[in-house]
Design an enzyme around this catalytic site. Structure first.
Site, mmCIF file in Angstrom:
data_model
loop_
_atom_site.group_PDB
_atom_site.id
_atom_site.type_symbol
_atom_site.label_atom_id
_atom_site.label_comp_id
_atom_site.label_asym_id
_atom_site.label_seq_id
_atom_site.Cartn_x
_atom_site.Cartn_y
_atom_site.Cartn_z
ATOM 1 N N ARG A 230 0.866 -1.183 0.000
ATOM 2 C CA ARG A 230 0.000 0.000 0.000
ATOM 3 C C ARG A 230 0.904 1.236 0.000
ATOM 4 O O ARG A 230 1.907 1.290 0.715
ATOM 5 C CB ARG A 230 -0.906 0.032 1.226
ATOM 6 C CG ARG A 230 -2.112 -0.894 1.140
ATOM 7 C CD ARG A 230 -3.122 -0.491 0.052
ATOM 8 N NE ARG A 230 -4.236 -1.414 -0.052
ATOM 9 C CZ ARG A 230 -4.299 -2.466 -0.856
ATOM 10 N NH1 ARG A 230 -3.282 -2.756 -1.653
ATOM 11 N NH2 ARG A 230 -5.370 -3.243 -0.892
ATOM 12 N N GLU A 259 -2.544 7.497 -4.994
ATOM 13 C CA GLU A 259 -2.887 6.846 -6.264
ATOM 14 C C GLU A 259 -4.355 6.978 -6.631
ATOM 15 O O GLU A 259 -4.725 6.803 -7.795
ATOM 16 C CB GLU A 259 -2.498 5.365 -6.225
ATOM 17 C CG GLU A 259 -3.353 4.517 -5.290
ATOM 18 C CD GLU A 259 -2.937 3.035 -5.303
ATOM 19 O OE1 GLU A 259 -1.737 2.748 -5.162
ATOM 20 O OE2 GLU A 259 -3.833 2.191 -5.457
ATOM 21 N N HIS A 291 -0.728 -0.229 -9.794
ATOM 22 C CA HIS A 291 -1.512 -1.160 -8.966
ATOM 23 C C HIS A 291 -2.018 -2.346 -9.805
ATOM 24 O O HIS A 291 -3.220 -2.629 -9.838
ATOM 25 C CB HIS A 291 -2.681 -0.445 -8.284
ATOM 26 C CG HIS A 291 -3.067 -1.092 -6.980
ATOM 27 N ND1 HIS A 291 -3.333 -0.390 -5.845
ATOM 28 C CD2 HIS A 291 -3.217 -2.400 -6.642
ATOM 29 C CE1 HIS A 291 -3.646 -1.223 -4.865
ATOM 30 N NE2 HIS A 291 -3.581 -2.463 -5.327
#
Ligand code: NAI
Length: 325
Positions: A230, A259, A291
């Site tokens: 993360r 993000e 991601h």
């Protein structure tokens, strides 16, 4: 059950429709992310299905409660995008997909390490431009290097096994887990000894900015940092300073603190407004993916299957074995 499926991407419909062929739930495909001001779109649905860049905060939850939603099903393992106490206080159950393919994320982690180390991202464009010079492409053997894994859960363990197979010495810091073949270490020991540090712990209040200026100062000079966990585990501004000074030799990230405004969208026709992110992209020794570590066919199918099963279990019993308590 009627399910408002927020943030729908084209590639998700087919696996979810396939997983749902016997369960018979009704998906309302919504392109927009879930926020306080879009939660109203869940009207007349008992469940919402969300992903990691939806903002399921207290304000959104209040709107969902008003719309009659009883279940928040996140199609992810991590759930730091959901204010779980607020959801519980509003009487909403939150379910997740605790494991779908640790291999997908572990293998992407290794891809980042190897691409950075062997400069594959730079070699790709160089060769296509007819430049076959090796200057600047010097890498290092993974064999014999020390890799420190922070977090030894499902993904950390899988990553460890691949690295052990490559002949790395693997050390790990995890207050709750150990893995065969991985030497336990304290966090300062891990940072000091590792040629590569890779993050595999969840984002919590305790782990936020786990990697900051102080922890980077405790790393080997020129070490590689990999984050497929993360974004907010890492203080990006501190990382940029360390890349500029050479204290950090390489950075590979699949996740980024901010993000939510960037990833999962095609922004190629727009001007990126995030100057910190843009600065990261200027370094030759930085590799960013958006991601995508989870993004394999096997993982998508498993995410869809477990999410549909979670909703069915909740519908039948009013509870779910994958509920977050
Ligand atoms: P897991 O729950 O199996 O393992 C997490 C491990 O972290 C546990 O062993 C736990 O004891 C440990 N841990 C907790 N607090 C810690 C701390 N302060 N320091 C060190 N270790 C700590 O979770 P899993 O499946 O391995 O996933 C790990 C993370 O990967 C998730 O939390 C998620 O944020 C991220 N992830 C990223 C994906 C991507 O596409 N980039 C996809 C799936 C997960």
């Amino acid at each position: 059950m009627q399910i408002a499926f927020f943030n729908t991407k084209r590639y998700e419909k087919q696996p979810f429709e396939y997983a749902n062929r016997e369960a018979g739930h009704h998906f309302h495909w919504i392109d927009l992310p879930l926020r306080a001001d879009t939660a109203v779109l869940a009207k007349e649905c008992e469940a919402v299905c969300v992903f990691v860049n939806d903002q399921v905060d207290a304000a959104a939850i209040a709107q969902l409660q008003q719309a009659g939603v009883r279940l928040v099903a996140t199609r992810s393992a991590g759930y730091n995008h959901i204010d779980v106490p607020a959801a519980h206080a509003a009487g909403l159950t939150v379910v997740r997909v605790p494991a779908y393919s640790p291999y997908a994320v572990a293998e992407h982690t290794i891809a980042l390490m190897l691409s950075l180390n062997r400069h594959v991202h730079r070699a790709y464009s160089r060769v296509r431009d007819g430049n076959f010079s090796l200057d600047g492409l010097l890498g290092f053997d993974m064999h014999g290097k020390t890799v420190g894994l922070i977090g030894l859960g499902k993904i950390g363990a899988c990553t460890a096994r691949i690295l052990l197979g490559m002949g790395c010495r693997v050390i790990g810091y995890d207050p709750f887990s150990t893995v065969d073949g991985v030497t336990p270490a304290t966090l300062p020991e891990l940072l000091a000894e590792s040629d590569i540090v890779s993050l595999h712990c969840p984002l919590t209040a305790e782990t936020r900015h786990l990697i900051d200026a102080a922890s980077i100062a405790g790393m080997k000079r020129g070490a590689m940092l990999i984050n497929t966990s993360r974004g907010a585990l890492v203080d990006t501004l501190a990382v940029i300073e360390a890349l500029k000074s050479g204290q950090l030799g390489w950075l590979g990230i699949d996740v980024y603190e901010e993000e939510g405004e960037l990833f999962f969208s095609d922004l190629s026709e727009t001007v990126i407004q995030d100057d910190v992110f843009s600065r990261l992209l200027t370094f030759p020794n930085v590799l960013v993916t958006g991601h995508q570590a989870f993004f394999t066919a096997e993982a998508l199918a498993a995410i869809a299957t477990v999410t549909v099963r979670n909703v069915s279990e909740y519908e039948k019993t009013g509870t779910c074995s994958n509920a977050i308590v």
